[in-house]
Design an enzyme around this catalytic site. Structure first.
Site, PDB file in Angstrom:
ATOM      1  CD  GLU A   1      -7.938  -9.426  -3.628  1.00 13.95           C
ATOM      2  OE1 GLU A   1      -8.813  -9.198  -2.780  1.00 13.95           O
ATOM      3  OE2 GLU A   1      -6.810  -9.855  -3.336  1.00 13.95           O
TER       4      GLU A   1
ATOM      5  CG  HIS B   1      -4.734  -6.636  -0.154  1.00 17.32           C
ATOM      6  ND1 HIS B   1      -5.966  -6.707   0.447  1.00 17.32           N
ATOM      7  CD2 HIS B   1      -4.767  -7.524  -1.187  1.00 17.32           C
ATOM      8  CE1 HIS B   1      -6.720  -7.581  -0.199  1.00 17.32           C
ATOM      9  NE2 HIS B   1      -6.011  -8.094  -1.209  1.00 17.32           N
TER      10      HIS B   1
ATOM     11  CE  LYS C   1      -3.691  -2.399   2.532  1.00 14.73           C
ATOM     12  NZ  LYS C   1      -4.634  -2.367   3.652  1.00 14.73           N
TER      13      LYS C   1
ATOM     14  CG  ASN D   1      -3.148  -2.743   6.993  1.00  8.74           C
ATOM     15  OD1 ASN D   1      -3.031  -2.277   5.853  1.00  8.74           O
ATOM     16  ND2 ASN D   1      -4.099  -3.592   7.322  1.00  8.74           N
TER      17      ASN D   1
ATOM     18  CE1 TYR E   1      -8.670  -3.921   0.549  1.00 14.42           C
ATOM     19  CE2 TYR E   1      -7.781  -1.888  -0.325  1.00 14.42           C
ATOM     20  CZ  TYR E   1      -7.617  -3.081   0.356  1.00 14.42           C
ATOM     21  OH  TYR E   1      -6.372  -3.414   0.845  1.00 14.42           O
TER      22      TYR E   1
HETATM   23  P1  ADP Z   1      -7.122  -7.574   5.859  1.00 15.39           P
HETATM   24  O1  ADP Z   1      -6.420  -6.571   4.998  1.00 15.39           O
HETATM   25  O2  ADP Z   1      -6.313  -7.994   7.030  1.00 15.39           O
HETATM   26  O3  ADP Z   1      -7.673  -8.720   5.077  1.00 15.39           O
HETATM   27  P2  ADP Z   1      -9.833  -6.557   5.923  1.00 15.39           P
HETATM   28  O4  ADP Z   1     -10.039  -7.270   4.642  1.00 15.39           O
HETATM   29  O5  ADP Z   1     -10.805  -6.817   7.019  1.00 15.39           O
HETATM   30  O6  ADP Z   1      -8.377  -6.811   6.515  1.00 15.39           O
HETATM   31  O7  ADP Z   1      -9.846  -4.985   5.634  1.00 15.39           O
HETATM   32  C1  ADP Z   1      -9.265  -4.439   4.486  1.00 15.39           C
HETATM   33  C2  ADP Z   1      -8.434  -3.250   4.897  1.00 15.39           C
HETATM   34  O8  ADP Z   1      -9.285  -2.259   5.466  1.00 15.39           O
HETATM   35  C3  ADP Z   1      -7.424  -3.520   5.978  1.00 15.39           C
HETATM   36  O9  ADP Z   1      -6.213  -4.039   5.499  1.00 15.39           O
HETATM   37  C4  ADP Z   1      -7.245  -2.154   6.589  1.00 15.39           C
HETATM   38  O10 ADP Z   1      -6.409  -1.341   5.785  1.00 15.39           O
HETATM   39  C5  ADP Z   1      -8.643  -1.586   6.522  1.00 15.39           C
HETATM   40  N1  ADP Z   1      -9.397  -1.861   7.773  1.00 15.39           N
HETATM   41  C6  ADP Z   1      -9.986  -3.017   8.165  1.00 15.39           C
HETATM   42  N2  ADP Z   1     -10.585  -2.917   9.362  1.00 15.39           N
HETATM   43  C7  ADP Z   1     -10.417  -1.634   9.756  1.00 15.39           C
HETATM   44  C8  ADP Z   1     -10.824  -0.893  10.906  1.00 15.39           C
HETATM   45  N3  ADP Z   1     -11.519  -1.442  11.880  1.00 15.39           N
HETATM   46  N4  ADP Z   1     -10.459   0.393  10.992  1.00 15.39           N
HETATM   47  C9  ADP Z   1      -9.740   0.967   9.998  1.00 15.39           C
HETATM   48  N5  ADP Z   1      -9.321   0.330   8.875  1.00 15.39           N
HETATM   49  C10 ADP Z   1      -9.659  -0.961   8.749  1.00 15.39           C
HETATM   50 MG    MG Z   2      -9.120  -8.740   3.473  1.00 12.41          MG
END
Ligand code: ADP
Ligand code: MG
Length: 441
Positions: free
Chosen positions: A220, A209, A102, A206, A140
């Site tokens: 994807e 992805h 990211k 974070n 997304y």
């Molecule tokens: P992951 O990337 O671990 O699979 P998710 O698919 O649940 O997580 O979410 C997609 C992305 O959305 C996450 O990587 C993160 O950047 C963001 N995200 C998810 N949950 C939250 C949250 N509670 N608050 C803020 N950002 C979030």
């Molecule tokens: Mg995810």
């Protein structure tokens, strides 16, 4: 038992496109793990094409669907498994997933690539993209309506992302394990050595992805790698081109080399691709008849995956970075580099004059042309002619000499100039477009 030496014979269907006749040939390709030997049968005429012969340069890890391998100068594309035994044994070992760096971790791309290769995952495909907000929303879309959706999509569109297709045993789960928990703050507590712990900031920012299911991995991957114009970010001006050569990619050094590049320069485009032998020759045409290693150089450049980058000056994006970038790469001969410029990329990662880790643009006026040659996909996709490498003519070009006499005793590079600028070819003078290099779709 170690799959790499389990005594098994694995079979694949491979195709080879004859560059002279354009005829596509299909072969049954066998790989014996016991002695790393190969054999080939031409499928249409049911004839032996290559008797069993040791080919230690080829490792089982390189044999996955969608990969291109080089066998006796032929680029063979692996289309399918050749029998049920191979399918059953290798499918699980060659799972693919989609990884994305990211924008918040873009500056750590080199370190993240190092982590991927150190953990035994192969990078099958890689593209740097600048997505718009609607494109980020599309990627997304499963999170549409959630409270973090606007923040997330704005983050993704706020800068470049690096999309990668990874391959390896349990690639999907292993990549998610390497990522750690979604929140970087939680990751720092629960998985301090994970990627999100090291390079992420908070729950949204974070770092990376990873696909969460095989179906999302498939969708994807298509999102990023079917339309190669999506999010194209090359600038084609005030730039130089760097190519991490195939031997360095195979050795797993790409991440470390990209680190060195990113510490010193802005990377404005990046892509994993391959040259055919013909395009490697076209790209290096200027060296023909001048550099004794011309054939070996084209062979190396066409021998496998490379990672190309468009480079810009960090401090002043309007400045031409070609010469400054050449200083970072160092003398073409890594032996000379190690004695005169020990901190250069070639000194650290080069093996010899041909396998010297990185290609860099030679002439200031060639940066844009080389970048167009590598990154301008709309030419290929729209059927328009790619830009000709106008100044890539021996009569106008300063050659990367591999001769130590090029360097003065003080260690400064004086360069050599090969004749006057009498060549006046322009884009329209050039014949039909050269064949394009290949990207994996
Ligand atoms: P992951 O990337 O671990 O699979 P998710 O698919 O649940 O997580 O979410 C997609 C992305 O959305 C996450 O990587 C993160 O950047 C963001 N995200 C998810 N949950 C939250 C949250 N509670 N608050 C803020 N950002 C979030
Ligand atoms: Mg995810």
């Amino acid at each position: 038992m170690d799959i790499k030496n389990d005594g098994a014979r694995y079979a694949f269907v491979v195709r080879w496109s004859d560059p002279m006749t354009q005829i596509v040939w299909k072969y049954q390709f066998m790989y014996h793990t016991s002695d790393r030997s190969i054999e080939m049968y031409e499928m249409k005429n049911q004839k032996t094409f290559l008797k069993r012969v040791a080919y230690p340069a080829l490792a089982l890890e390189q044999l996955y669907i969608g990969s291109t391998i080089l066998v006796y100068s032929r680029q063979l594309f692996i289309e399918d498994y050749g029998d049920d035994f191979t399918r059953k044994h290798l499918r699980g070992l060659q799972e693919t997933t989609l990884a994305m760096i990211k924008p918040d971790a873009f500056q750590h791309t080199g370190q993240i690539l190092e982590c991927i290769t150190a953990n035994g995952l192969l990078i099958k495909n890689l593209r740097m993209c600048q997505l718009s907000v609607p494109q980020a929303e599309e990627f997304y879309k499963c999170h549409r309506g959630k409270p973090f959706f606007p923040c997330l999509t704005q983050l993704i569109a706020s800068g470049p992302v690096v999309a990668m297709e990874l391959v390896g045993e349990n690639a999907l789960c292993r990549w998610r394990m390497l990522l750690g928990p979604t929140s970087a703050e939680v990751a720092r507590i629960k998985a301090p050595s994970s990627i999100r712990a090291q390079f992420g900031t908070d729950c949204t920012r974070n770092a990376c992805h990873g696909s969460d299911s095989h179906e999302s991995a498939r969708l994807e991957t298509c999102f990023f790698f079917i339309d190669r114009k999506l999010g194209m970010c090359a600038r084609f001006r005030n730039c130089s081109v760097a190519i991490v050569k195939p031997h360095a990619v195979t050795a797993g050094s790409a991440g470390a080399i990209i680190n060195r590049v990113m510490e010193n320069f802005d990377v404005t485009a990046m892509e994993l691709a391959q040259f055919t032998r013909a395009t490697a020759m076209e790209f290096y045409e200027v060296y023909r008849g001048i550099v004794p290693d011309f054939l070996a150089m084209t062979f190396e450049l066409g021998s496998g995956d490379f990672i190309a980058m468009e480079i810009a000056d960090k401090q002043n994006p309007c400045m031409n970075p070609v010469n400054k970038f050449r200083d970072l790469c160092g003398p073409a001969d890594p032996c000379i580099a190690r004695s005169l410029r020990p901190h250069t990329i070639r000194a650290e990662f080069g093996i010899n004059k041909v396998k010297n880790a990185i290609h860099c643009t030679d002439l200031e006026e060639d940066g844009e042309l080389e970048s167009q040659y590598i990154f301008m996909h709309e030419y290929a996709l729209d059927g328009r002619a790619p830009p000709a490498l106008v100044s890539k003519a021996p009569c106008t070009r300063k050659i990367e000499s591999t001769d130590s006499s090029e360097y003065s005793s003080s260690g400064t590079c004086s360069g050599t100039t090969s004749g006057s600028s009498s060549c006046s070819s322009s884009q329209s003078d050039r014949g039909p477009p050269p064949p394009r290099f290949s990207c994996r779709a």
